[in-house]
Design a protein around this motif. Sequence first.
Motif, PDB file in Angstrom:
ATOM      1  N   ASP A  87       1.078  -0.954   0.288  1.00 49.46           N
ATOM      2  CA  ASP A  87       0.254  -0.040   0.293  1.00 49.46           C
ATOM      3  C   ASP A  87       0.941   1.486  -0.290  1.00 49.46           C
ATOM      4  N   GLN A  88       0.705   1.791  -1.324  1.00 49.59           N
ATOM      5  CA  GLN A  88       1.171   3.036  -0.466  1.00 49.59           C
ATOM      6  C   GLN A  88       1.509   4.224   0.079  1.00 49.59           C
ATOM      7  N   ARG A  89      -0.180   4.006   0.513  1.00 46.59           N
ATOM      8  CA  ARG A  89      -0.041   5.208   1.568  1.00 46.59           C
ATOM      9  C   ARG A  89       0.426   4.743   3.201  1.00 46.59           C
ATOM     10  N   VAL A  90       1.475   3.663   3.032  1.00 39.86           N
ATOM     11  CA  VAL A  90       2.007   3.203   4.468  1.00 39.86           C
ATOM     12  C   VAL A  90       3.926   3.788   3.709  1.00 39.86           C
ATOM     13  N   ILE A  91       4.682   4.326   4.329  1.00 40.18           N
ATOM     14  CA  ILE A  91       5.975   4.922   3.708  1.00 40.18           C
ATOM     15  C   ILE A  91       6.812   3.756   5.374  1.00 40.18           C
ATOM     16  N   LEU A  92       8.065   3.271   5.436  1.00 42.06           N
ATOM     17  CA  LEU A  92       8.360   2.497   6.187  1.00 42.06           C
ATOM     18  C   LEU A  92       9.926   3.535   6.409  1.00 42.06           C
ATOM     19  N   CYS A  93       9.900   3.550   7.383  1.00 39.28           N
ATOM     20  CA  CYS A  93      11.132   4.738   7.742  1.00 39.28           C
ATOM     21  C   CYS A  93      11.857   3.431   8.682  1.00 39.28           C
ATOM     22  N   PRO A  94      13.284   2.784   7.997  1.00 37.05           N
ATOM     23  CA  PRO A  94      13.770   2.426   9.088  1.00 37.05           C
ATOM     24  C   PRO A  94      14.605   2.995  10.681  1.00 37.05           C
ATOM     25  N   THR A  95      14.801   4.123  10.315  1.00 33.64           N
ATOM     26  CA  THR A  95      15.788   5.421  11.428  1.00 33.64           C
ATOM     27  C   THR A  95      14.435   6.647  11.152  1.00 33.64           C
ATOM     28  N   PHE A  96      14.632   7.618  12.384  1.00 29.73           N
ATOM     29  CA  PHE A  96      14.208   8.371  12.698  1.00 29.73           C
ATOM     30  C   PHE A  96      14.694   9.435  11.863  1.00 29.73           C
ATOM     31  N   GLU A  97      15.732   9.675  11.803  1.00 31.33           N
ATOM     32  CA  GLU A  97      15.928  10.327  10.786  1.00 31.33           C
ATOM     33  C   GLU A  97      14.992  10.436   9.223  1.00 31.33           C
ATOM     34  N   ASP A  98      15.226   9.051   8.939  1.00 26.36           N
ATOM     35  CA  ASP A  98      14.565   9.049   7.472  1.00 26.36           C
ATOM     36  C   ASP A  98      12.604   9.683   7.597  1.00 26.36           C
ATOM     37  N   LEU A  99      12.705   9.637   8.791  1.00 25.45           N
ATOM     38  CA  LEU A  99      11.206   9.979   9.234  1.00 25.45           C
ATOM     39  C   LEU A  99      10.839  11.401   9.438  1.00 25.45           C
ATOM     40  N   LYS A 100      12.528  11.763   9.073  1.00 22.41           N
ATOM     41  CA  LYS A 100      12.274  13.313   9.200  1.00 22.41           C
ATOM     42  C   LYS A 100      12.411  13.713   7.792  1.00 22.41           C
ATOM     43  N   THR A 101      12.956  13.436   6.966  1.00 20.63           N
ATOM     44  CA  THR A 101      13.674  13.196   5.381  1.00 20.63           C
ATOM     45  C   THR A 101      12.177  13.051   4.925  1.00 20.63           C
ATOM     46  N   GLN A 102      10.839  12.577   5.545  1.00 17.56           N
ATOM     47  CA  GLN A 102       9.836  12.117   4.350  1.00 17.56           C
ATOM     48  C   GLN A 102       9.118  13.347   5.077  1.00 17.56           C
ATOM     49  N   LEU A 103       8.756  14.147   6.663  1.00 11.71           N
ATOM     50  CA  LEU A 103       8.012  14.511   7.031  1.00 11.71           C
ATOM     51  C   LEU A 103       8.853  16.375   5.770  1.00 11.71           C
ATOM     52  N   LYS A 104       9.383  16.336   6.236  1.00  5.36           N
ATOM     53  CA  LYS A 104      10.616  17.328   4.861  1.00  5.36           C
ATOM     54  C   LYS A 104       9.979  17.751   4.184  1.00  5.36           C
ATOM     55  N   THR A 105      10.432  16.567   2.834  1.00  5.53           N
ATOM     56  CA  THR A 105       9.658  16.466   1.710  1.00  5.53           C
ATOM     57  C   THR A 105       8.177  16.623   1.151  1.00  5.53           C
ATOM     58  N   LYS A 106       7.325  16.170   2.523  1.00  4.56           N
ATOM     59  CA  LYS A 106       5.748  16.143   2.438  1.00  4.56           C
ATOM     60  C   LYS A 106       5.368  16.957   3.728  1.00  4.56           C
ATOM     61  N   GLU A 107       5.034  18.367   4.019  1.00  7.72           N
ATOM     62  CA  GLU A 107       5.191  18.496   5.368  1.00  7.72           C
ATOM     63  C   GLU A 107       3.315  18.439   5.264  1.00  7.72           C
ATOM     64  N   PRO A 108       2.907  17.596   6.478  1.00  8.92           N
ATOM     65  CA  PRO A 108       1.565  17.147   6.343  1.00  8.92           C
ATOM     66  C   PRO A 108       0.712  18.799   6.408  1.00  8.92           C
ATOM     67  N   ASN A 109      -0.348  18.629   5.608  1.00  7.14           N
ATOM     68  CA  ASN A 109      -1.329  20.299   6.235  1.00  7.14           C
ATOM     69  C   ASN A 109      -2.091  19.533   7.622  1.00  7.14           C
ATOM     70  N   THR A 110      -2.696  20.399   7.719  1.00  3.12           N
ATOM     71  CA  THR A 110      -3.268  20.369   8.602  1.00  3.12           C
ATOM     72  C   THR A 110      -3.998  18.673   8.941  1.00  3.12           C
ATOM     73  N   ALA A 111      -4.039  18.368   9.898  1.00  2.00           N
ATOM     74  CA  ALA A 111      -4.475  16.884  10.144  1.00  2.00           C
ATOM     75  C   ALA A 111      -4.486  16.528  11.405  1.00  2.00           C
ATOM     76  N   THR A 112      -5.197  15.299  11.409  1.00  5.00           N
ATOM     77  CA  THR A 112      -5.469  14.350  12.891  1.00  5.00           C
ATOM     78  C   THR A 112      -4.288  13.741  12.907  1.00  5.00           C
TER      79      THR A 112
END
Length: 427
Positions: free
Chosen positions: A384-409
Motif C-alpha cells: 500500500d503506497q499510503r504506508v511509508i517505511l522509515c527504518p530510522t528516525f532520520e528517515d522519518l524526518k526526511t519524509q516529513l520535510k519532503t511532504k509536510e502534512p497539511n492540517t491533520a489529525t
Amino acid sequence: MNIKQLHTEFLASAGICTDTRHIKKGCLFFALSGDNFNGNTFAKQALELGARKVVIDQIGFHQNTSKTILTGNSLKLLQKLASFHRQYLGIPIIAITGSNGKTTTKELINVVVSKKYNTTATRGNLNNHIGVPLTLLSMTKNTELGIVEMGANHIGEIEALCTIAQPNFGYITNFGKAHLEGFGSVEGVIQGKTELYKHIANTKGLLFVNGNDPKQVALTKKEKRYTFGSEGQDCEVKLLDASKELAISYKGANIESHLIGLYNFHNIAAAIAIGNYLKVLEKDVKEAIEAYVPTNNRSQIIKQSGHTIILDAYNANPTSMTAALENFKQTAGNNKILILGDMFELGTSATEEHQAITDMIVSQDIGNVTYLVGENFSRVHCEDQRVILCPTFEDLKTQLKTKEPNTATILIKGSRGMALERVLKLL
C-alpha cells in the motif's frame, strides 16, 4: 548495624538517594550497581556533597568512617529497609499491575482517593525492584494510604515486589501482549501478573476486579473481591461518549474527562470503583476525574500548527497499539496521519506482531498516510503506497520535510525507546 538501627538512621535522615546528581543534605546514599555502572564509586562524592551516611557493598570503597555502612548487597538492603518501613507504618497499600494502563490508572486512583486520604503514590513509573522500595520509603507517618505500581517482564517479579510491599489491595488492569520476550507468551504474562492475586488471596486481602474482563472474573471467582462494570453492581459507572474525550456517568452525575480512547474508560472506572469502596464522596470523585490531565506523552491531546495531535508515545505493545488504532479509527478528521514506532521486548514474536499491526492499518483503512518507524517495522511486507517505511528516525524526518502534512489529525505512538515525542518539533 541491624535493620532496626538502619531504620532509625533512615528516620533521622532527609530520605534516600541513589544518584549523586540529586543528593540532599542529610540523606542516606545507597550505592546501587548495574550492568554499566557501579554506585560504590560515587560513595565518597556522596559524603562530600552532604550525605548523612552511605551504604556500599564493595569493601574497597570503605572510607573507614562511621558514615560508611558496608553490606553484602546494597539493593537487597534497600529492599529490606523498605519492607521494614512498610511494616513500621502499618498503613493500607493498594498495588497495581497489568500489561497496559498501569501508570494512568495509578494516577487516577491517586487523585480520587487523595480527596479523602493523605496518600503517597509511585512517582512516574518507578515500578520495578528499585522503584517500589523507593516509593515505600517516601511514605511518612502522615501517609494514610499507599498506592504502589508494580511492573514486571519476567515471571516471579510481581511476587518479589509483593513480598517487599505487602499490599492489602490489588488491581490488575489487563493481560496483554507486553514483554513477551521475558514472559514467553500471553499465558506467561497471565501467570506473572496474577502473582499479585495469589499474594492478596494468601494474605486475606481484597481484589478489585473489572467485571467486563471474563478472564479476570474467572481467575478470581473464589477470592475476596470487589467488582465493577456491567458484571458487578458495586459501582454505577457508564460510558456516555467515547468519540472525543471520555464522558462518563457515575451515580447519575456526568463526568467530563480529559482522557481519550475506550481503553481509558476502564482505567477511569477502576479509579471510581476504588474511590466508591473507600467511601470518597461522589462530588469529590467527579471533581478529581475532571481535573486530571494526562502528561508524560500518555494520551495527550495537543493542538499545534493547525494539527490535532494524539501523543501516546510513552510506550507500546501489540495490545495497546491495537487499542490506540481502534480508537483513532473512530476519531473525526478528513486528513488522518499515523506515525508509529517499533514495539520492543517482543522476542521471537516481533516480526509477526509488527506485520499484524501493518495489516490492520491497511485492511481497516485507518489513516490517509502512515509512517512506520524503526527496524522492526522496516521489515514488514506492505504494498500500500499510503504506508511509508522509515527504518530510522532520520528517515522519518526526511519524509516529513519532503511532504509536510497539511492540517491533520495525527496519532503518534511507539515504545519508549523510540522517543517519538521528537516528532512534535518536526510538525
